[in-house]
Design an enzyme around this catalytic site. Structure first.
Site, PDB file in Angstrom:
ATOM      1  N   GLN A   1      11.582   1.969   1.473  1.00  0.00           N
ATOM      2  CA  GLN A   1      12.937   1.628  -0.020  1.00  0.00           C
ATOM      3  C   GLN A   1      14.298   1.468   0.532  1.00  0.00           C
ATOM      4  OE1 GLN A   1      12.183   4.031  -2.741  1.00  0.00           O
ATOM      5  NE2 GLN A   1      10.626   2.774  -2.791  1.00  0.00           N
TER       6      GLN A   1
ATOM      7  N   TYR B   1       1.063   4.639   2.707  1.00  0.00           N
ATOM      8  CA  TYR B   1       1.557   2.883   2.682  1.00  0.00           C
ATOM      9  C   TYR B   1       1.440   2.801   4.281  1.00  0.00           C
ATOM     10  CZ  TYR B   1       3.768  -0.980   3.473  1.00  0.00           C
ATOM     11  OH  TYR B   1       4.476  -2.120   4.189  1.00  0.00           O
TER      12      TYR B   1
ATOM     13  N   CYS C   1       2.537 -19.612  -8.081  1.00  0.00           N
ATOM     14  CA  CYS C   1       1.967 -18.444  -7.857  1.00  0.00           C
ATOM     15  C   CYS C   1       0.093 -18.822  -7.438  1.00  0.00           C
ATOM     16  CB  CYS C   1       1.964 -16.665  -8.871  1.00  0.00           C
ATOM     17  SG  CYS C   1       0.623 -15.784  -8.392  1.00  0.00           S
TER      18      CYS C   1
ATOM     19  N   ASP D   1       2.473  -0.878  -1.239  1.00  0.00           N
ATOM     20  CA  ASP D   1       3.933  -0.276  -1.446  1.00  0.00           C
ATOM     21  C   ASP D   1       4.182  -0.752  -2.696  1.00  0.00           C
ATOM     22  OD1 ASP D   1       3.995  -2.985  -1.360  1.00  0.00           O
ATOM     23  OD2 ASP D   1       5.468  -3.150  -0.284  1.00  0.00           O
TER      24      ASP D   1
ATOM     25  N   CYS E   1       5.991 -17.953 -11.380  1.00  0.00           N
ATOM     26  CA  CYS E   1       3.722 -17.698 -11.977  1.00  0.00           C
ATOM     27  C   CYS E   1       3.972 -19.042 -11.466  1.00  0.00           C
ATOM     28  CB  CYS E   1       3.996 -17.547 -13.533  1.00  0.00           C
ATOM     29  SG  CYS E   1       4.782 -15.263 -13.303  1.00  0.00           S
TER      30      CYS E   1
ATOM     31  N   GLY F   1      20.540   4.843   4.962  1.00  0.00           N
ATOM     32  CA  GLY F   1      20.100   5.879   4.328  1.00  0.00           C
ATOM     33  C   GLY F   1      18.804   6.411   4.470  1.00  0.00           C
TER      34      GLY F   1
ATOM     35  N   GLU G   1       8.600  -0.979   9.555  1.00  0.00           N
ATOM     36  CA  GLU G   1       7.860  -0.569   8.581  1.00  0.00           C
ATOM     37  C   GLU G   1       8.482   1.077   7.898  1.00  0.00           C
ATOM     38  OE1 GLU G   1       6.052  -1.537   6.432  1.00  0.00           O
ATOM     39  OE2 GLU G   1       5.637  -3.264   7.679  1.00  0.00           O
TER      40      GLU G   1
END
Length: 405
Positions: free
Chosen positions: A51, A127, A207, A145, A204, A90, A46
């Site tokens: 990011q 989060y 979904c 998130d 979609c 990063g 996690e």
DNA sequence: AATCCGTGGCA
DNA sequence: TTGCCAAGGAT
């Protein structure tokens, strides 16, 4: 406001879990279906995934587990080893917080299993606390998130732009978390966002939540979430000094301060980075007296909030040269052990590149110190005005803030 | 609340 | 080439 769509049923967690049981992604940090998750792996993944894309995390996750098999091993490791293992990923404060968190958890005898407890640990925000509580401890918590924000904003056609819409989105997200399998639900929404409800061209038709989706009903799914685009920063310039010591070919390096940009990471000495830096003054900022040669071209790097151009100076110094206060000479063969961020790897690659070939241009490999890329000349461009992204063409533009100084 | 923190991949 | 984006957190 919310689209006055027709009869939209409420999104049902059960529908998503049925889909998840069939389409869940197999990920290195994810327990087998029905198995008990390992909090260490859940937490480590996690943090790395903050990011950061799954593809980028995978090799780092494997390397960390190899070098630090348990959280106790991680806590006991020197910070330098942790920073080096993180180099290239990063957001380096994550690595420092990771180490501090490991020590705290080991000292406490294990991870807290509630959001409130997790939230107090360094590097764990709203989060991540929700994600760990739900996934590792099966708590009924939401993990909100970027994926969830996108899914929710589409499901309910939320017109409020981010980040202002965050509280509204969180409330809706929490209302959808089921009493049973909350951990699977959290991962299911992320998988949905990563594979179906993608930022561009969402699928979609595949979904499980298409029927209740208000954005889809209007054909506007790609326009959500509404979002303000950040203004790019001003170009900053500076000089970097690569000193190579005769004999062992060691490079002069220093460690940046623990706070701020590239905190605790290594770099060759550089000048200050400012918009009006003049490379012609380069030698005034050199870390030691030597026959500095200004290399042609510049090294460019774009951080999250500003672009940077570094002019590189190179010098060979005698074998007897002593590193200035706070600096060290690292042999070339040991550079891999230094926590060098991408920008600084580019600088070293630029400086250590063999003389430019006479005729043919060569392909630009990644910043690999063994096969460095060609220098690129040319000055840089300046920032653009701020604009709202992904608005429907008919919508009026929204401005944020005032003119730049 | 708004800024500051990296990096790589992809139209 | 440029802009956008990816499982955010700390201040």
């Amino acid at each position: 406001m919310v689209a006055p769509a027709a009869s939209h049923s409420r999104p049902d967690a059960a529908d998503l879990l049925v889909w998840y049981d069939r389409h869940r992604r197999a990920l290195p940090w994810r327990a087998e279906a029905g198995a008990v998750p390992d909090p260490y792996r859940v937490w480590l993944s996690e943090i790395m995934l903050q990011q950061t894309t799954v593809a980028a995390v995978k090799p780092y996750f494997a390397r960390f587990l190899d070098r630090f098999p348990t959280i106790a091993a991680l806590a006991a490791a020197p910070e330098e080893a942790v920073m080096s293992a993180w180099a290239g990923l990063g957001y380096y404060s994550r690595a420092r917080n990771l180490h501090a968190c490991a020590k705290a958890v080991v000292a406490a005898g294990g991870f807290p299993d509630t959001v409130e407890g997790l939230r107090k640990l360094p590097g764990i925000g709203a989060y991540t606390a929700g994600a760990i509580a739900a996934i590792a401890f099966d708590r009924r918590e939401a993990a909100v998130d970027g994926n969830v924000e996108r899914v929710i904003s589409r499901l309910f056609a939320i017109e409020t732009p981010l980040p202002a819409a965050k509280p509204e989105i969180r409330t809706l997200a929490e209302s959808l978390v089921p009493a049973r399998r909350p951990g699977d639900f959290a991962q299911a929404v992320m998988d949905l966002g990563a594979t179906i409800c993608t930022p561009k061209r969402p699928a979609c038709a595949l979904c499980p939540w298409m029927p209740p989706c208000r954005a889809r009903a209007e054909g506007l799914q790609e326009t959500f979430p509404r979002k303000l685009r950040k203004e790019p920063g001003l170009l900053r310039k500076g000089a970097a000094f690569v000193a190579v010591r005769a004999g062992d070919e060691a490079i002069l390096l220093r460690t940046r301060p623990p706070e701020g940009l590239l905190g605790s990471m290594a770099e060759p000495p550089t000048s200050a980075w400012t918009p009006d830096y003049d490379p012609a003054r380069g030698l005034l900022d050199a870390p030691l007296d030597a026959r500095w040669k200004r290399l042609p071209g510049v090294v460019r790097h774009t951080f999250t909030h500003f672009p940077l151009e570094l002019t590189v100076f190179l010098a060979r110094v005698s074998a007897a040269t002593v590193a200035p206060e706070g600096m060290r000479f690292t042999p070339r063969a040991e550079l891999d052990g230094e926590p060098l961020p991408g920008a600084m790897k580019k600088v070293l690659a630029h400086a250590l590149a063999p003389a430019a070939p006479v005729a043919p241009p060569q392909p630009a490999p990644p910043p690999d110190l063994a096969t460095p890329p060609e220098p690129e000349p040319e000055p840089r461009r300046a920032p653009l005005p701020k604009v709202l992204s992904r608005r429907p063409a008919s919508a009026a533009p929204i401005r944020k803030g005032g003119p730049r100084r």
